[in-house]
Design an enzyme around this catalytic site. Structure first.
Site, PDB file in Angstrom:
ATOM      1  N   CYS A  16      34.140 -96.501 -43.014  1.00  0.00           N
ATOM      2  CA  CYS A  16      33.320 -96.332 -41.813  1.00  0.00           C
ATOM      3  C   CYS A  16      32.848 -94.891 -41.619  1.00  0.00           C
ATOM      4  CB  CYS A  16      34.105 -96.786 -40.588  1.00  0.00           C
ATOM      5  SG  CYS A  16      34.960 -98.354 -40.814  1.00  0.00           S
ATOM      6  N   HIS A 158      33.981 -92.150 -32.382  1.00  0.00           N
ATOM      7  CA  HIS A 158      34.032 -93.249 -33.347  1.00  0.00           C
ATOM      8  C   HIS A 158      34.241 -94.560 -32.591  1.00  0.00           C
ATOM      9  CE1 HIS A 158      34.587 -95.294 -37.108  1.00  0.00           C
ATOM     10  NE2 HIS A 158      35.805 -95.710 -36.760  1.00  0.00           N
ATOM     11  N   GLU A 169      42.210 -91.811 -31.217  1.00  0.00           N
ATOM     12  CA  GLU A 169      41.094 -90.876 -31.055  1.00  0.00           C
ATOM     13  C   GLU A 169      41.228 -90.118 -29.732  1.00  0.00           C
ATOM     14  OE1 GLU A 169      36.250 -90.595 -31.570  1.00  0.00           O
ATOM     15  OE2 GLU A 169      37.188 -92.574 -31.459  1.00  0.00           O
ATOM     16  N   LYS A 188      28.977 -97.672 -30.248  1.00  0.00           N
ATOM     17  CA  LYS A 188      29.295 -99.018 -30.746  1.00  0.00           C
ATOM     18  C   LYS A 188      29.347-100.049 -29.620  1.00  0.00           C
ATOM     19  CE  LYS A 188      31.817 -97.516 -34.893  1.00  0.00           C
ATOM     20  NZ  LYS A 188      31.682 -96.048 -34.691  1.00  0.00           N
ATOM     21  N   HIS A 193      29.756-102.473 -34.632  1.00  0.00           N
ATOM     22  CA  HIS A 193      30.287-101.597 -35.678  1.00  0.00           C
ATOM     23  C   HIS A 193      29.586-101.916 -36.988  1.00  0.00           C
ATOM     24  CE1 HIS A 193      32.676 -99.050 -37.993  1.00  0.00           C
ATOM     25  NE2 HIS A 193      33.895 -99.516 -37.748  1.00  0.00           N
ATOM     26  N   PHE A 251      38.379 -96.974 -42.370  1.00  0.00           N
ATOM     27  CA  PHE A 251      39.524 -97.705 -42.901  1.00  0.00           C
ATOM     28  C   PHE A 251      40.082 -96.972 -44.108  1.00  0.00           C
ATOM     29  CE2 PHE A 251      36.900-101.318 -41.162  1.00  0.00           C
ATOM     30  CZ  PHE A 251      37.697-101.524 -40.053  1.00  0.00           C
TER      31      PHE A 251
END
Length: 263
Positions: A16, A158, A169, A188, A193, A251
């Site tokens: 990602c 993110h 985060e 997002k 995503h 990931f």
């Protein structure tokens, strides 16, 4: 073939964080004098049953509670108390970077610069992010840009809407900024995503927001009492932004953060 570009070419895959990583590599090419201009982007087509099933098996994707009827536009809920996983989407985005001297010599208009970047590997877990290395990635990007955390105007997070990811985060933002976390937005919430393409697309939103003097909003936000910060909610906020921190955590522990500077 369309552009006739014959300089260095590479395809990076960092989950990602791919879009951000491609921009970092392009900036490194320019910094090293290997090219004057770099076309940096990412694309992902993840709407494949087997891929979605895999993410669902890992409890990553959104799933409604039994008997719950949730409209699609309300499913992505970054940083919210009722977040239940990410919504898989698809897309592509590209940013063209140019050396400042090249832009000036050709009379090109430049309004936003890629001022700094950082990359780390969690070396920790297949999908769960790791607080120390996520934090260090942010710190590296600010250090490379030569700015203090207090100089950052806003954060393009993110924020995938997962229970673990959003909390890590947030904890990393607390570690870097203390109690003075700048306004945060999570794109997002509106676009889902887009996996590898997400950070490229979100960087474009961040750049355009700096040009327009606006921070894009986060929709579907229901504050989580365990995460106290200023989330730009529902509507864009007018703000002149000198520096924007863009986070991307993929990931497998692929982390990439970039700092955008208004010129």
């Amino acid at each position: 073939m369309l552009t006739g570009a014959t300089g260095p070419i590479t395809a990076t895959i960092s989950a990602c964080a791919t879009g951000s990583t491609s921009m970092i590599i392009g900036a490194m090419f320019i910094e090293q004098g290997l090219c004057d201009v770099a076309i940096c982007g990412a694309v992902d087509f993840a709407l494949v049953p087997a891929i979605i099933a895999g993410f669902a098996t890992m409890n990553g994707t959104f799933y409604p509670k039994p008997g719950e009827n949730v409209p699609a536009q309300a499913a992505s809920r970054p940083f919210s108390r009722n977040r239940r996983g990410f919504v898989v989407s698809e897309g592509a985005g590209a940013v063209i970077l140019a050396a400042r001297e090249f832009a000036q010599s050709w009379g090109l208009r430049y309004q936003v610069a890629l001022a700094g970047w950082g990359m780390t590997s969690d070396a920790h877990h297949v999908v769960a992010p790791h607080l120390p290395t996520v934090t260090r990635c942010m710190e590296l990007s600010l250090a490379h840009a030569g700015i203090a955390p207090s100089a950052v105007s806003s954060i393009n997070a993110h924020a995938t809407s997962t229970q673990v990811g959003d909390k890590v985060e947030y904890d990393a933002l607390c570690a870097v900024f203390g109690k003075k976390i700048p306004p945060v937005t999570a794109n997002k919430s509106m676009m889902g995503h887009a996996m590898g393409a997400s950070s490229a697309i979100e960087t474009i939103f961040g750049v355009q927001g700096m040009i327009d003097g606006k921070i894009p909003p986060t929709i579907n936000y229901d504050p989580d009492p365990d995460m106290a910060f200023d989330c730009v909610r529902d509507n864009a906020r007018c703000l002149d932004q000198a520096y924007v921190l863009k986070n991307a955590f993929g990931f497998g522990g692929c982390n990439a953060c970039i700092v955008l500077q208004k010129c």
